[in-house]
Design an enzyme around this catalytic site. Structure first.
Site, PDB file in Angstrom:
ATOM      1  CB  THR A  13      -0.934  -0.003   1.233  1.00 14.87           C
ATOM      2  OG1 THR A  13      -1.756  -1.159   1.190  1.00 14.87           O
ATOM      3  CG2 THR A  13      -1.801   1.241   1.270  1.00 14.87           C
ATOM      4  CB  VAL A 130       2.910   8.739  14.803  1.00 18.31           C
ATOM      5  CG1 VAL A 130       1.756   9.120  15.726  1.00 18.31           C
ATOM      6  CG2 VAL A 130       3.917   7.881  15.548  1.00 18.31           C
ATOM      7  N   GLY A 132      -0.004   8.784   9.819  1.00 22.30           N
ATOM      8  CA  GLY A 132       0.061   8.861   8.352  1.00 22.30           C
ATOM      9  C   GLY A 132       0.464  10.220   7.831  1.00 22.30           C
ATOM     10  N   GLY A 184      -6.599  -0.549   2.193  1.00 23.53           N
ATOM     11  CA  GLY A 184      -5.189  -0.511   2.606  1.00 23.53           C
ATOM     12  C   GLY A 184      -4.920   0.214   3.909  1.00 23.53           C
ATOM     13  CD  GLU A 187      -0.574  -1.685  10.711  1.00 25.71           C
ATOM     14  OE1 GLU A 187       0.531  -2.189  10.491  1.00 25.71           O
ATOM     15  OE2 GLU A 187      -0.860  -0.530  10.333  1.00 25.71           O
ATOM     16  CG  ASP A 198      -1.684   0.936  14.499  1.00 27.76           C
ATOM     17  OD1 ASP A 198      -0.717   0.662  13.765  1.00 27.76           O
ATOM     18  OD2 ASP A 198      -2.265   2.045  14.469  1.00 27.76           O
ATOM     19  CE  LYS A 202      -0.509   4.459  13.841  1.00 22.18           C
ATOM     20  NZ  LYS A 202      -1.851   4.327  13.264  1.00 22.18           N
TER      21      LYS A 202
HETATM   22  P1  NAP Z   1       1.639  -3.983   2.818  1.00 23.64           P
HETATM   23  O1  NAP Z   1       0.623  -3.421   1.894  1.00 23.64           O
HETATM   24  O2  NAP Z   1       1.357  -5.283   3.485  1.00 23.64           O
HETATM   25  O3  NAP Z   1       3.023  -4.081   2.000  1.00 23.64           O
HETATM   26  C1  NAP Z   1       4.150  -4.743   2.515  1.00 23.64           C
HETATM   27  C2  NAP Z   1       5.195  -4.852   1.418  1.00 23.64           C
HETATM   28  O4  NAP Z   1       6.361  -5.455   1.949  1.00 23.64           O
HETATM   29  C3  NAP Z   1       4.771  -5.721   0.224  1.00 23.64           C
HETATM   30  O5  NAP Z   1       5.282  -5.174  -0.977  1.00 23.64           O
HETATM   31  C4  NAP Z   1       5.434  -7.067   0.493  1.00 23.64           C
HETATM   32  O6  NAP Z   1       5.811  -7.758  -0.683  1.00 23.64           O
HETATM   33  C5  NAP Z   1       6.691  -6.628   1.216  1.00 23.64           C
HETATM   34  N1  NAP Z   1       7.151  -7.612   2.201  1.00 23.64           N
HETATM   35  C6  NAP Z   1       6.470  -8.074   3.279  1.00 23.64           C
HETATM   36  N2  NAP Z   1       7.242  -8.922   3.993  1.00 23.64           N
HETATM   37  C7  NAP Z   1       8.428  -8.971   3.367  1.00 23.64           C
HETATM   38  C8  NAP Z   1       9.647  -9.651   3.609  1.00 23.64           C
HETATM   39  N3  NAP Z   1       9.807 -10.453   4.682  1.00 23.64           N
HETATM   40  N4  NAP Z   1      10.681  -9.466   2.762  1.00 23.64           N
HETATM   41  C9  NAP Z   1      10.547  -8.659   1.683  1.00 23.64           C
HETATM   42  N5  NAP Z   1       9.422  -7.969   1.401  1.00 23.64           N
HETATM   43  C10 NAP Z   1       8.374  -8.136   2.231  1.00 23.64           C
HETATM   44  O7  NAP Z   1       1.953  -2.959   3.999  1.00 23.64           O
HETATM   45  P2  NAP Z   1       1.652  -1.387   4.043  1.00 23.64           P
HETATM   46  O8  NAP Z   1       0.228  -1.169   4.393  1.00 23.64           O
HETATM   47  O9  NAP Z   1       2.234  -0.733   2.850  1.00 23.64           O
HETATM   48  O10 NAP Z   1       2.474  -0.966   5.357  1.00 23.64           O
HETATM   49  C11 NAP Z   1       3.879  -0.877   5.333  1.00 23.64           C
HETATM   50  C12 NAP Z   1       4.337  -0.226   6.652  1.00 23.64           C
HETATM   51  O11 NAP Z   1       3.778   1.090   6.742  1.00 23.64           O
HETATM   52  C13 NAP Z   1       3.877  -0.957   7.911  1.00 23.64           C
HETATM   53  O12 NAP Z   1       4.868  -0.836   8.888  1.00 23.64           O
HETATM   54  C14 NAP Z   1       2.624  -0.196   8.332  1.00 23.64           C
HETATM   55  O13 NAP Z   1       2.369  -0.286   9.704  1.00 23.64           O
HETATM   56  C15 NAP Z   1       3.035   1.212   7.961  1.00 23.64           C
HETATM   57  N6  NAP Z   1       1.943   2.131   7.710  1.00 23.64           N
HETATM   58  C16 NAP Z   1       0.914   1.766   6.891  1.00 23.64           C
HETATM   59  C17 NAP Z   1      -0.083   2.678   6.637  1.00 23.64           C
HETATM   60  C18 NAP Z   1      -1.241   2.323   5.740  1.00 23.64           C
HETATM   61  O14 NAP Z   1      -2.169   3.137   5.628  1.00 23.64           O
HETATM   62  N7  NAP Z   1      -1.235   1.166   5.089  1.00 23.64           N
HETATM   63  C19 NAP Z   1      -0.052   3.962   7.213  1.00 23.64           C
HETATM   64  C20 NAP Z   1       1.021   4.299   8.037  1.00 23.64           C
HETATM   65  C21 NAP Z   1       2.007   3.375   8.282  1.00 23.64           C
HETATM   66  P3  NAP Z   1       4.710  -8.309  -1.745  1.00 23.64           P
HETATM   67  O15 NAP Z   1       4.123  -7.069  -2.370  1.00 23.64           O
HETATM   68  O16 NAP Z   1       5.499  -9.101  -2.732  1.00 23.64           O
HETATM   69  O17 NAP Z   1       3.726  -9.091  -0.942  1.00 23.64           O
HETATM   70  N1  HSE Z   2      -3.329   0.534  10.376  1.00 21.19           N
HETATM   71  C1  HSE Z   2      -3.006   1.887  10.621  1.00 21.19           C
HETATM   72  C2  HSE Z   2      -4.266   2.692  10.888  1.00 21.19           C
HETATM   73  C3  HSE Z   2      -2.266   2.458   9.454  1.00 21.19           C
HETATM   74  O1  HSE Z   2      -5.343   2.190  10.565  1.00 21.19           O
HETATM   75  O2  HSE Z   2      -4.175   3.791  11.431  1.00 21.19           O
HETATM   76  C4  HSE Z   2      -1.729   3.850   9.724  1.00 21.19           C
HETATM   77  O3  HSE Z   2      -0.734   3.815  10.699  1.00 21.19           O
END
Ligand code: NAP
Ligand code: HSE
Length: 326
Positions: A13, A130, A132, A184, A187, A198, A202
């Protein structure tokens, strides 16, 4: 002009949002900040997966190749503690600056990682971890550097807020969570969202940035016990239910609480809907300051990541210019 080479770890995402945002903003960033940002390698698990805006030639499943290849900044967007921790440690050992959105990693071993980074002379940018797209960490670290923060209270989990506001509109918990996952926000393991962990992670990061004191108390409960009946009763009184997280300075240290609370309409957190976050910071000189905006999702989070990459890029360019003058 400074060229900054990025190793991007994770292209889900947030990672794919970063690729898209960088393609859109690259020329403006170059003109405004004199920094040319280039993604050198992208680490994923599955190179065959369809990914919009991504140059497939950059994809690799080898973390060693991504991190050890010549680069300036490692952007960790893998999530979780184990593999992501190993990648960040390797990046620091290779003297790469790091940017991460990973609150789980920082809450679990942030102190150790920051000590390693200091010893290696590199920095870790973590604003995206923290709230976004809401620049809370930046405000606490820089905007309020001259003031004493007393408390931080807010809605810091977009998934829970999305579920609670959709439940107000009559949707079930399960359906609302499914949509949050599809968009997206949630988590990879959504229990971290709905059980309050979560938000607690934060607030641990917020506490470390805002207060120079240890966390002495932590109470965490999520939104599983928020029923449509509770939401309906609250609404009759003009109130809403929100998952409220707080970190407060006490005489003994910092107390963290995460729990669903009934808020009246005058509370600045009451009107925050969907995946939006809002945080009320109370500090001695400034008084009350409220920040609000999108707390989850690809583009808002990618914008926070990109801001950290630019800050690191411009800081290293300034250091090199000083060295050249000296
Ligand atoms: P996600 O959609 O699950 O994407 C994870 C990515 O990492 C995917 O590309 C996956 O590969 C890759 N990956 C996972 N495990 C791996 C491993 N062991 N080795 C190599 N690559 C690996 O996660 P996300 O939502 O983008 O979140 C990423 C981080 O940002 C997390 O720490 C989350 O807490 C944080 N975050 C997310 C948001 C949100 O709104 N989503 C907001 C703020 C912070 P594949 O694509 O090949 O599966
Ligand atoms: N899973 C988290 C949320 C992503 O819903 O706030 C942003 O940190």
């Amino acid at each position: 002009m400074k060229r900054v080479r990025i190793a991007l770890l994770g292209c889900g995402t947030v990672g794919s949002g970063l690729v898209e945002l960088l393609a859109r903003e690259r020329r403006r960033i170059l003109a405004r900040h004199d920094v040319h940002l280039v993604i050198e390698r992208i680490l994923v698990r599955d190179v065959a997966k369809a990914r919009r805006y991504v140059d497939r030639r950059l994809l690799t499943t080898s973390a060693v190749e991504a991190i050890d290849r010549e680069c300036d900044v490692v952007v960790e967007l893998v999530g979780g503690v184990h593999a992501a921790g190993a990648y960040v440690r390797r990046a620091i050992a290779q003297r790469r600056d790091v940017v991460t959105a990973n609150k789980a990693l920082l809450a679990a071993c942030g102190a150790e990682l920051f000590a390693d980074a200091r010893a290696a002379g590199v920095s870790i940018g973590f604003d995206a971890s923290v709230c976004g797209g809401v620049p809370l960490i930046n405000v606490l670290q820089r905007g309020l550097a001259g003031d004493s923060v007393e408390s931080v209270r807010g809605i810091v989990n977009g998934t829970c807020n999305f579920i609670l506001t959709r439940m107000e509109d009559g949707m079930t918990f399960v359906d609302a969570l499914r949509i949050a996952q599809e968009r997206g926000f949630a988590e990879a393991e959504p229990e971290f969202d709905v059980d309050g962990w979560d938000a607690a992670q934060k607030m641990r990061i917020v506490a470390a940035v805002a207060f120079d004191r240890p966390v002495v108390e932590e109470h965490v409960s999520g939104i599983r016990n928020v029923t449509p009946e509770w939401i309906g009763r609250a609404r009759l009184g003009g109130n809403v239910i929100r998952l409220v997280a707080s970190a407060k300075l006490t005489p003994f240290g910092v107390a963290i609480r995460v729990e669903p609370r009934e808020l009246d309409a005058n509370d600045p957190l009451a009107c925050v809907r969907e995946e939006n976050n809002a945080v009320v910071i109370r500090s001695r000189a400034v008084g009350e300051l409220t920040l609000t905006g999108k707390g989850a999702g690809a583009m808002p989070t990618a914008a926070a990541v990109l801001a950290d990459v630019i800050a690191i890029g411009t800081a290293t360019a300034a250091v090199r210019a000083q060295e050249a003058i000296a």
